[in-house]
Write a protein that holds these residues in place. Structure first.
Motif, PDB file in Angstrom:
ATOM      1  N   LYS A  42       0.823  -1.152   0.016  1.00  9.62           N
ATOM      2  CA  LYS A  42      -0.023  -0.088  -0.016  1.00  9.62           C
ATOM      3  C   LYS A  42       0.926   1.205   0.010  1.00  9.62           C
ATOM      4  O   LYS A  42       0.520   2.184  -0.716  1.00  9.62           O
ATOM      5  CB  LYS A  42      -0.754  -0.071   1.188  1.00  9.62           C
ATOM      6  CG  LYS A  42      -1.652   1.184   1.222  1.00  9.62           C
ATOM      7  CD  LYS A  42      -2.647   1.012   2.484  1.00  9.62           C
ATOM      8  CE  LYS A  42      -3.607   2.230   2.694  1.00  9.62           C
ATOM      9  NZ  LYS A  42      -4.448   2.105   3.983  1.00  9.62           N
ATOM     10  N   SER A  43       1.936   1.300   0.589  1.00  7.39           N
ATOM     11  CA  SER A  43       2.935   2.471   0.864  1.00  7.39           C
ATOM     12  C   SER A  43       3.633   2.701  -0.281  1.00  7.39           C
ATOM     13  O   SER A  43       3.911   3.648  -0.790  1.00  7.39           O
ATOM     14  CB  SER A  43       3.893   2.334   1.953  1.00  7.39           C
ATOM     15  OG  SER A  43       2.923   2.486   3.082  1.00  7.39           O
ATOM     16  N   ILE A  44       4.023   1.389  -1.108  1.00  4.08           N
ATOM     17  CA  ILE A  44       4.539   1.687  -2.514  1.00  4.08           C
ATOM     18  C   ILE A  44       3.665   2.393  -3.163  1.00  4.08           C
ATOM     19  O   ILE A  44       4.181   3.278  -3.991  1.00  4.08           O
ATOM     20  CB  ILE A  44       5.020   0.365  -3.208  1.00  4.08           C
ATOM     21  CG1 ILE A  44       6.150  -0.264  -2.170  1.00  4.08           C
ATOM     22  CG2 ILE A  44       5.485   0.435  -4.459  1.00  4.08           C
ATOM     23  CD1 ILE A  44       6.612  -1.870  -2.558  1.00  4.08           C
ATOM     24  N   VAL A  45       2.524   2.221  -3.465  1.00  2.00           N
ATOM     25  CA  VAL A  45       1.469   2.803  -4.208  1.00  2.00           C
ATOM     26  C   VAL A  45       1.298   4.044  -3.959  1.00  2.00           C
ATOM     27  O   VAL A  45       1.543   5.035  -4.911  1.00  2.00           O
ATOM     28  CB  VAL A  45       0.285   2.091  -4.301  1.00  2.00           C
ATOM     29  CG1 VAL A  45      -0.771   2.910  -4.806  1.00  2.00           C
ATOM     30  CG2 VAL A  45       0.282   0.527  -4.803  1.00  2.00           C
ATOM     31  N   PHE A  46       1.614   4.445  -2.581  1.00  2.00           N
ATOM     32  CA  PHE A  46       1.345   6.027  -2.109  1.00  2.00           C
ATOM     33  C   PHE A  46       2.629   6.793  -2.492  1.00  2.00           C
ATOM     34  O   PHE A  46       2.304   7.845  -3.437  1.00  2.00           O
ATOM     35  CB  PHE A  46       1.065   5.841  -0.765  1.00  2.00           C
ATOM     36  CG  PHE A  46       1.405   7.251  -0.322  1.00  2.00           C
ATOM     37  CD1 PHE A  46       0.037   8.128  -0.426  1.00  2.00           C
ATOM     38  CD2 PHE A  46       2.372   7.775   0.282  1.00  2.00           C
ATOM     39  CE1 PHE A  46       0.235   9.442   0.170  1.00  2.00           C
ATOM     40  CE2 PHE A  46       2.527   9.195   0.884  1.00  2.00           C
ATOM     41  CZ  PHE A  46       1.492   9.938   0.510  1.00  2.00           C
ATOM     42  N   TYR A  47       3.602   6.222  -2.206  1.00  2.00           N
ATOM     43  CA  TYR A  47       4.914   6.879  -2.682  1.00  2.00           C
ATOM     44  C   TYR A  47       5.203   7.049  -3.996  1.00  2.00           C
ATOM     45  O   TYR A  47       5.862   7.979  -4.363  1.00  2.00           O
ATOM     46  CB  TYR A  47       6.210   6.535  -1.519  1.00  2.00           C
ATOM     47  CG  TYR A  47       5.999   7.040  -0.244  1.00  2.00           C
ATOM     48  CD1 TYR A  47       6.468   8.340   0.129  1.00  2.00           C
ATOM     49  CD2 TYR A  47       5.380   6.093   0.641  1.00  2.00           C
ATOM     50  CE1 TYR A  47       6.483   8.837   1.352  1.00  2.00           C
ATOM     51  CE2 TYR A  47       5.218   6.793   2.035  1.00  2.00           C
ATOM     52  CZ  TYR A  47       5.665   7.983   2.328  1.00  2.00           C
ATOM     53  OH  TYR A  47       5.619   8.467   3.848  1.00  2.00           O
ATOM     54  N   GLU A  48       4.835   5.923  -4.657  1.00  2.00           N
ATOM     55  CA  GLU A  48       5.314   6.047  -6.242  1.00  2.00           C
ATOM     56  C   GLU A  48       4.127   7.165  -6.851  1.00  2.00           C
ATOM     57  O   GLU A  48       4.665   8.010  -7.791  1.00  2.00           O
ATOM     58  CB  GLU A  48       5.130   4.822  -6.720  1.00  2.00           C
ATOM     59  CG  GLU A  48       6.125   3.853  -6.852  1.00  2.00           C
ATOM     60  CD  GLU A  48       5.760   2.606  -7.435  1.00  2.00           C
ATOM     61  OE1 GLU A  48       6.800   1.690  -7.678  1.00  2.00           O
ATOM     62  OE2 GLU A  48       4.733   2.149  -7.672  1.00  2.00           O
ATOM     63  N   ALA A  49       2.884   7.089  -6.632  1.00  2.00           N
ATOM     64  CA  ALA A  49       1.950   8.057  -7.132  1.00  2.00           C
ATOM     65  C   ALA A  49       2.311   9.575  -6.640  1.00  2.00           C
ATOM     66  O   ALA A  49       2.316  10.367  -7.194  1.00  2.00           O
ATOM     67  CB  ALA A  49       0.525   7.893  -6.474  1.00  2.00           C
ATOM     68  N   LEU A  50       2.905   9.722  -5.253  1.00  2.00           N
ATOM     69  CA  LEU A  50       3.264  10.803  -4.777  1.00  2.00           C
ATOM     70  C   LEU A  50       4.475  11.537  -5.453  1.00  2.00           C
ATOM     71  O   LEU A  50       4.286  12.645  -5.917  1.00  2.00           O
ATOM     72  CB  LEU A  50       3.443  10.849  -3.284  1.00  2.00           C
ATOM     73  CG  LEU A  50       4.222  12.214  -2.784  1.00  2.00           C
ATOM     74  CD1 LEU A  50       2.921  13.207  -2.530  1.00  2.00           C
ATOM     75  CD2 LEU A  50       4.467  11.915  -1.198  1.00  2.00           C
ATOM     76  N   THR A  51       5.470  10.682  -5.915  1.00  2.00           N
ATOM     77  CA  THR A  51       6.731  11.411  -6.382  1.00  2.00           C
ATOM     78  C   THR A  51       6.710  11.075  -7.845  1.00  2.00           C
ATOM     79  O   THR A  51       7.735  11.866  -8.341  1.00  2.00           O
ATOM     80  CB  THR A  51       8.132  10.512  -5.602  1.00  2.00           C
ATOM     81  OG1 THR A  51       7.929   9.172  -5.940  1.00  2.00           O
ATOM     82  CG2 THR A  51       8.110  10.552  -4.109  1.00  2.00           C
TER      83      THR A  51
END
Length: 163
Positions: A24-33
């Protein structure tokens, strides 16, 4: 004077963020950055546990390489983690700040991935008690696990040399 650089403390390699769910955090940080993780792996065992002051450890992790800093996204399987909760004013609380050129575009990106800032962004003015840095814009938000994050569009002394 070069004494400030002795010992090698003049560069930062990475910041580690402990999360509840790696995927879930990979999805968030990839989308963010807008950057894909470069590596997903796991590490554990007695040597890793000892270096962290733990009895045992197993960590699933991903590495996200930005232009000037790497982010290690860490999910502890062992020992079972507990949730920390920090406000920005609490001693030992830390936050990760992303430098942006266009605050409006950065805020649109946040909204596009379902993240709302904690408050309206502010532009530093003399009334804020500063002696310089006027025109710097900041906004605060959190990742899905409550990690304190910031956006800054720096001006004056907040701008890094060479920028």
């Amino acid at each position: 004077m070069e004494t400030a650089n002795k010992g090698g403390f003049n560069r930062v390699n990475h910041v580690g963020i402990t999360v509840a769910n790696l995927e879930k955090s990979i999805v968030f940080y990839e989308a963010l950055t807008g950057t894909k993780v470069s590596n997903v792996d796991e590490i554990g065992g007695s040597r890793m546990a000892r270096v962290q002051g733990l009895d045992k450890t197993l960590i699933k992790y991903a590495n996200l390489q930005l232009n000037n800093l790497n982010i290690d996204i860490l999910e502890y399987v062992e020992p079972v983690p507990s949730k920390a909760s920090y406000k920005n004013n609490q001693i030992s609380a830390m936050h990760l700040c992303f430098e942006v050129d266009d605050m409006d575009a950065a805020l649109k990106r946040l909204k596009a991935i379902g993240i709302e800032p904690e408050g309206e962004p502010i532009i530093f003015e003399k009334e804020d008690g500063l002696k310089s840095g006027f025109g710097t814009v900041v906004a605060y938000f959190q990742d899905p696990d409550g990690t304190n994050l910031e956006l800054i569009a720096p001006q004056g002394p907040f701008k890094r040399k060479g920028k």
